[in-house]
Design a protein around this motif. Structure first.
Motif, PDB file in Angstrom:
ATOM      1  N   ALA A   1       0.839  -1.332   0.091  1.00  0.00           N
ATOM      2  CA  ALA A   1      -0.023   0.142   0.048  1.00  0.00           C
ATOM      3  C   ALA A   1       0.947   1.240   0.064  1.00  0.00           C
ATOM      4  O   ALA A   1       0.587   2.186  -0.661  1.00  0.00           O
ATOM      5  CB  ALA A   1      -1.005  -0.007   1.261  1.00  0.00           C
ATOM      6  N   CYS A   2       1.868   1.201   0.832  1.00  0.00           N
ATOM      7  CA  CYS A   2       2.923   2.575   0.906  1.00  0.00           C
ATOM      8  C   CYS A   2       3.623   2.584  -0.552  1.00  0.00           C
ATOM      9  O   CYS A   2       3.546   3.674  -1.012  1.00  0.00           O
ATOM     10  CB  CYS A   2       3.854   2.297   1.840  1.00  0.00           C
ATOM     11  N   VAL A   3       4.108   1.548  -0.954  1.00  0.00           N
ATOM     12  CA  VAL A   3       4.727   1.672  -2.273  1.00  0.00           C
ATOM     13  C   VAL A   3       3.624   2.385  -3.275  1.00  0.00           C
ATOM     14  O   VAL A   3       3.819   3.223  -4.188  1.00  0.00           O
ATOM     15  CB  VAL A   3       5.300   0.449  -2.880  1.00  0.00           C
ATOM     16  N   SER A   4       2.476   1.808  -3.171  1.00  0.00           N
ATOM     17  CA  SER A   4       1.218   2.427  -4.034  1.00  0.00           C
ATOM     18  C   SER A   4       0.969   3.849  -3.902  1.00  0.00           C
ATOM     19  O   SER A   4       0.787   4.618  -4.948  1.00  0.00           O
ATOM     20  CB  SER A   4       0.080   1.563  -4.145  1.00  0.00           C
ATOM     21  N   VAL A   5       1.190   4.223  -2.718  1.00  0.00           N
ATOM     22  CA  VAL A   5       0.877   5.550  -2.321  1.00  0.00           C
ATOM     23  C   VAL A   5       1.999   6.213  -3.124  1.00  0.00           C
ATOM     24  O   VAL A   5       1.567   7.422  -3.839  1.00  0.00           O
ATOM     25  CB  VAL A   5       0.914   5.873  -0.999  1.00  0.00           C
ATOM     26  N   VAL A   6       3.206   5.802  -2.999  1.00  0.00           N
ATOM     27  CA  VAL A   6       4.323   6.755  -3.568  1.00  0.00           C
ATOM     28  C   VAL A   6       4.276   6.619  -4.972  1.00  0.00           C
ATOM     29  O   VAL A   6       4.454   7.856  -5.565  1.00  0.00           O
ATOM     30  CB  VAL A   6       5.581   6.212  -3.097  1.00  0.00           C
ATOM     31  N   VAL A   7       3.862   5.476  -5.853  1.00  0.00           N
ATOM     32  CA  VAL A   7       3.656   5.490  -7.140  1.00  0.00           C
ATOM     33  C   VAL A   7       2.610   6.522  -7.701  1.00  0.00           C
ATOM     34  O   VAL A   7       2.683   7.349  -8.656  1.00  0.00           O
ATOM     35  CB  VAL A   7       3.527   4.177  -7.649  1.00  0.00           C
ATOM     36  N   ALA A   8       1.528   6.308  -7.014  1.00  0.00           N
ATOM     37  CA  ALA A   8       0.302   7.262  -7.527  1.00  0.00           C
ATOM     38  C   ALA A   8       0.842   8.847  -7.428  1.00  0.00           C
ATOM     39  O   ALA A   8       0.290   9.475  -8.141  1.00  0.00           O
ATOM     40  CB  ALA A   8      -0.808   7.079  -6.511  1.00  0.00           C
ATOM     41  N   ARG A   9       1.326   9.198  -6.171  1.00  0.00           N
ATOM     42  CA  ARG A   9       1.667  10.656  -5.916  1.00  0.00           C
ATOM     43  C   ARG A   9       2.817  11.054  -7.005  1.00  0.00           C
ATOM     44  O   ARG A   9       2.917  11.881  -7.799  1.00  0.00           O
ATOM     45  CB  ARG A   9       2.456  10.820  -4.511  1.00  0.00           C
ATOM     46  N   LEU A  10       3.730   9.892  -7.391  1.00  0.00           N
ATOM     47  CA  LEU A  10       4.771  10.260  -8.358  1.00  0.00           C
ATOM     48  C   LEU A  10       4.325  10.513  -9.703  1.00  0.00           C
ATOM     49  O   LEU A  10       4.527  11.431 -10.510  1.00  0.00           O
ATOM     50  CB  LEU A  10       5.766   9.144  -8.694  1.00  0.00           C
ATOM     51  N   PHE A  11       3.234   9.582 -10.217  1.00  0.00           N
ATOM     52  CA  PHE A  11       2.594   9.947 -11.395  1.00  0.00           C
ATOM     53  C   PHE A  11       1.784  11.205 -11.436  1.00  0.00           C
ATOM     54  O   PHE A  11       1.698  11.896 -12.340  1.00  0.00           O
ATOM     55  CB  PHE A  11       1.561   8.553 -11.805  1.00  0.00           C
ATOM     56  N   ARG A  12       0.917  11.413 -10.493  1.00  0.00           N
ATOM     57  CA  ARG A  12       0.058  12.548 -10.432  1.00  0.00           C
ATOM     58  C   ARG A  12       0.799  13.895 -10.349  1.00  0.00           C
ATOM     59  O   ARG A  12       0.608  14.764 -10.962  1.00  0.00           O
ATOM     60  CB  ARG A  12      -0.597  12.758  -9.076  1.00  0.00           C
ATOM     61  N   ASP A  13       2.017  14.017  -9.758  1.00  0.00           N
ATOM     62  CA  ASP A  13       2.803  14.835  -9.732  1.00  0.00           C
ATOM     63  C   ASP A  13       3.848  15.133 -10.944  1.00  0.00           C
ATOM     64  O   ASP A  13       4.528  16.274 -11.189  1.00  0.00           O
ATOM     65  CB  ASP A  13       3.759  15.050  -8.357  1.00  0.00           C
ATOM     66  N   SER A  14       3.983  14.196 -11.705  1.00  0.00           N
ATOM     67  CA  SER A  14       4.679  14.240 -13.020  1.00  0.00           C
ATOM     68  C   SER A  14       4.311  14.775 -13.808  1.00  0.00           C
ATOM     69  O   SER A  14       3.162  15.252 -13.984  1.00  0.00           O
ATOM     70  CB  SER A  14       4.906  12.839 -13.535  1.00  0.00           C
ATOM     71  N   ASP A  15       5.057  15.308 -14.960  1.00  0.00           N
ATOM     72  CA  ASP A  15       4.746  16.168 -15.956  1.00  0.00           C
ATOM     73  C   ASP A  15       3.516  15.382 -16.874  1.00  0.00           C
ATOM     74  O   ASP A  15       2.570  15.959 -17.301  1.00  0.00           O
ATOM     75  CB  ASP A  15       5.823  16.334 -17.068  1.00  0.00           C
ATOM     76  N   LEU A  16       3.831  14.235 -17.031  1.00  0.00           N
ATOM     77  CA  LEU A  16       2.497  13.378 -17.642  1.00  0.00           C
ATOM     78  C   LEU A  16       1.347  13.515 -16.828  1.00  0.00           C
ATOM     79  O   LEU A  16       0.191  13.536 -17.495  1.00  0.00           O
ATOM     80  CB  LEU A  16       2.892  11.818 -17.802  1.00  0.00           C
ATOM     81  N   GLY A  17       1.205  13.236 -15.537  1.00  0.00           N
ATOM     82  CA  GLY A  17       0.084  13.302 -14.679  1.00  0.00           C
ATOM     83  C   GLY A  17      -0.331  14.961 -14.802  1.00  0.00           C
ATOM     84  O   GLY A  17      -1.682  14.888 -14.839  1.00  0.00           O
ATOM     85  N   LEU A  18       0.345  15.987 -14.789  1.00  0.00           N
ATOM     86  CA  LEU A  18      -0.079  17.210 -14.843  1.00  0.00           C
ATOM     87  C   LEU A  18      -0.994  17.528 -16.289  1.00  0.00           C
ATOM     88  O   LEU A  18      -2.154  18.027 -16.394  1.00  0.00           O
ATOM     89  CB  LEU A  18       1.093  18.227 -14.680  1.00  0.00           C
ATOM     90  N   GLN A  19      -0.187  16.954 -17.150  1.00  0.00           N
ATOM     91  CA  GLN A  19      -0.730  17.311 -18.647  1.00  0.00           C
ATOM     92  C   GLN A  19      -2.081  16.518 -18.674  1.00  0.00           C
ATOM     93  O   GLN A  19      -3.161  16.772 -19.224  1.00  0.00           O
ATOM     94  CB  GLN A  19       0.035  16.852 -19.672  1.00  0.00           C
TER      95      GLN A  19
END
Ligand code: ATP
Ligand code: MG
Lengths: 255, 346
Positions: B177-195
């Motif tokens: 679950a903790c790894v998933s939290v980090v992955v989800a945050r990484l994606f959301r905050d990434s350039d791809l996620g923002l676009q």
């Protein structure tokens, strides 16, 4: 987007800037834009005026790939776009704003601008230039509002965010669709300075649409007057101002 | 990498809370409470997977439970002892009845399978527009269910597959679950996620800003399917037995209620929603059986849990369409408290 053989002398296609040749678009039987030819060199501010329904926004949608032309061609820096999409146009350096503001309302002002900066970084190869983003925010006078959701800003500020966002693409040509609409006199003054300033600072050509003759006469170096989908008159602001055909379409004098 | 560092910093609070919760429960709680906590962490992984796609793209997906099922069945079929398979699925295709792998290898194969299926289905999801894409995800859920129930030689159909080696535990689920939290945050905050988030607000404007919407949706789809696949692995390796009905509408409905209530547009909202629904659901389940509360003998209220989920979704849709947290992440809440905004609305 195939680059046709680049030709500087060909039909007067600009080597640095936007050239539109014979562009048409019909909706059913009605032509919204018909055989339009227009140029905007890099470093130039060109005005586009005309009464409601003249086809100005449609022309802008055609140039930016938002809609596809029925006939004609758009050239940028001497090479033609074959069937460009809006994404192609953005990547090749055509930035635009919308007549009805279309911001990413829930993203912050900074994030709105960053969305375009990401595209620029991808095209150039490399990471987003954060300093350039901050520079654009400051230039547009949005520093104090950078963390606010764009949708919560006043109308005038939202228009500025749209311009800043388009600028972050690093455009060769910037298309502004009625940027002064809904602005008071003071905001319009500020906008004139901004448009001139961005041309000088970011080195792009600007095509501005507006109804407000006063604003457009002050800001543009050259003007095109559109009527019923066609370019009726073109020239420098003084010539256009005194052209009887312009007075006719604007003031509705009888033929 | 600045982005990675920042994400780790802002994920620290939820990650630490989750780990502390797992440690407390593991140390002090009764076995049935440990089982509840395990379900909570598994649902959190599932919800975070869904958040990566739905929260960023703005496209609803009903199909993700299918990926969870694929991962669960893959792990089950690959790890159940050969002797048991001889009685349950002796005619399994591809010689699978004679295969017995370690849970780790089985999980890796399950991920590879989910990756391939998500990559292929992603072409359609990314090409279709809004409503059509959503209907397609619904079809995916149904197709997956039909495969689970009808491919009897492989899955044993409606009857459950049991005998999966139980190798997972609360600590492992919390870690995933903790790894998933980090992955989800990484994606959301990434350039791809923002676009991608920008495209969910205005597709026309996003295209005019050079956003390749289809490509980004495809990437989010694959990442989210993999996270959901991890939930599937957690499911199979803890319960030891699986059946097709865990990967269908009721579970889809449950996880939808979670992310809708908390606010799927943020990772923090998703965590909050899973927590709230897990607690609420448990209370509803207790009431359902007609317990004695404060000396009052309550009547049996069959179906209360289903009603609870429905009521939560309806209430959220009416009063708070973006869920409790909306676009807000935890760290923003703290920043706001420290620096009260000058203008009133912020
Ligand atoms: N998608 C469409 N389908 C059908 N007709 C359209 C479409 N878009 C534009 N038109 C028509 O094309 C003509 C030109 O419209 P356009 O919006 O380009 O005018 P405009 O010069 O920008 O006017 P305004 O000053 O009011 O913004 C109008 O008659 C309009 O009704
Ligand atoms: Mg218009």
């Amino acid at each position: 987007m195939n680059a046709l053989p680049s030709s500087s002398g060909h039909d007067g296609i600009l080597a640095a800037g936007l050239s539109v040749r014979g562009l048409s678009r019909n909706f059913g039987g009605v032509y919204a834009v018909r055989g339009v030819t227009l140029d905007c060199a890099v470093g130039e501010i060109v005005g586009l005026i005309g009464p409601n329904g003249a086809g100005k926004s449609t022309l802008m949608n055609l140039i930016s790939g938002t809609i596809t032309p029925s006939e004609g061609q758009v050239w940028l820096d001497g090479s033609a776009f074959a069937a460009p999409s809006a994404v192609d146009c953005a990547e090749r350096g055509i930035g635009r704003t919308f007549q009805n503001i279309r911001l990413f309302k829930r993203l912050s002002v900074r994030e709105n601008i960053r969305v375009a900066a990401i595209t620029r970084a991808r095209v150039k190869g490399g990471a987003v230039d954060g300093a350039a983003v901050e520079d654009i925010i400051a230039f547009a006078g949005l520093s104090a509002l950078a963390d606010r959701p764009a949708g919560t800003l006043s109308y005038g500020h939202q228009r500025r965010v749209e311009i800043a966002r388009a600028l972050a693409l690093g455009p060769r040509i910037l298309l502004l669709d009625e940027p002064a609409a809904g602005m008071n006199e003071q905001e319009t003054e500020g906008l004139i300075a901004t448009v001139r300033g961005l041309r000088d600072r970011f080195g792009c050509g600007v095509v501005v649409i507006d109804h407000d003759l006063g604003f457009i006469m002050q800001v543009s170096q050259r003007l095109y007057v559109m009527h019923l989908g066609q370019i009726l008159v073109q020239g420098d602001p003084e010539t256009v101002r005194h052209d009887p055909r312009v007075a006719e379409i604007y003031l509705g004098r009888k033929k | 990498m600045r982005h990675l560092g920042r994400t780790l910093a802002v994920s620290a609070l939820p990650v630490l809370c989750l780990l502390a919760l797992a440690a407390l429960i593991q140390t002090f709680a009764e076995p049935f409470q440990v089982r509840l906590a395990y379900a909570f962490f598994m649902n959190l992984v599932l919800a975070l997977g869904l958040q990566v796609f739905m929260g960023n793209s703005g496209v609803v997906s009903f199909g993700h439970l299918g990926f969870m099922g694929v991962a669960s069945y893959a792990v089950a079929i690959l790890t159940i002892p050969v002797a048991l398979k001889a009685t349950m699925i002796p005619d399994a295709p591809f010689g699978l009845a004679g295969v017995e792998l370690s849970p780790l290898v089985a999980a890796l194969i399950a991920f590879a399978l989910v990756l391939v299926l998500a990559f292929l289905s992603g072409f359609l999801v990314s090409r279709l527009s809004g409503a059509a894409a959503e209907i397609f995800t619904l079809a995916l859920l149904v197709i997956a269910y039909v495969v689970f129930t009808a491919w009897i030689d492989l899955t044993r159909g409606q009857r459950s597959l049991y005998g999966i080696p139980v190798t997972s535990g609360l600590g492992f689920a919390a870690a995933v679950a903790c790894v998933s939290v980090v992955v989800a945050r990484l994606f959301r905050d990434s350039d791809l996620g923002l676009q991608l988030r920008a495209s969910s607000e205005d597709t026309l404007a996003a295209r005019a800003m050079g956003v390749h919407i289809g490509r980004l949706r495809h990437i989010a789809w694959v990442i989210s399917a993999l996270i959901v696949g991890a939930a599937g692995v957690l499911h199979a390796t803890y319960l030891g037995a699986i059946g097709p009905n865990s990967f269908y509408f009721s579970q889809t409905f449950l996880v939808m209620a979670m992310i809708i209530l908390g606010g799927m547009r943020s990772v923090s909202g998703t965590i909050l929603g899973v927590l709230a629904i897990s607690v609420g659901n448990e209370i509803a389940r207790t009431l359902e059986s007609g317990p004695v509360v404060l000396g009052v003998d309550l009547p049996e209220m069959f179906g209360l849990t289903g009603f609870f989920l429905g009521a939560v979704i309806v209430a959220t849709m009416i009063w708070r369409r973006d869920g409790i947290l909306g676009d807000i992440e935890f760290e923003t809440l703290f920043r706001r408290r420290k620096a009260p905004s000058k203008g009133g609305e912020a």
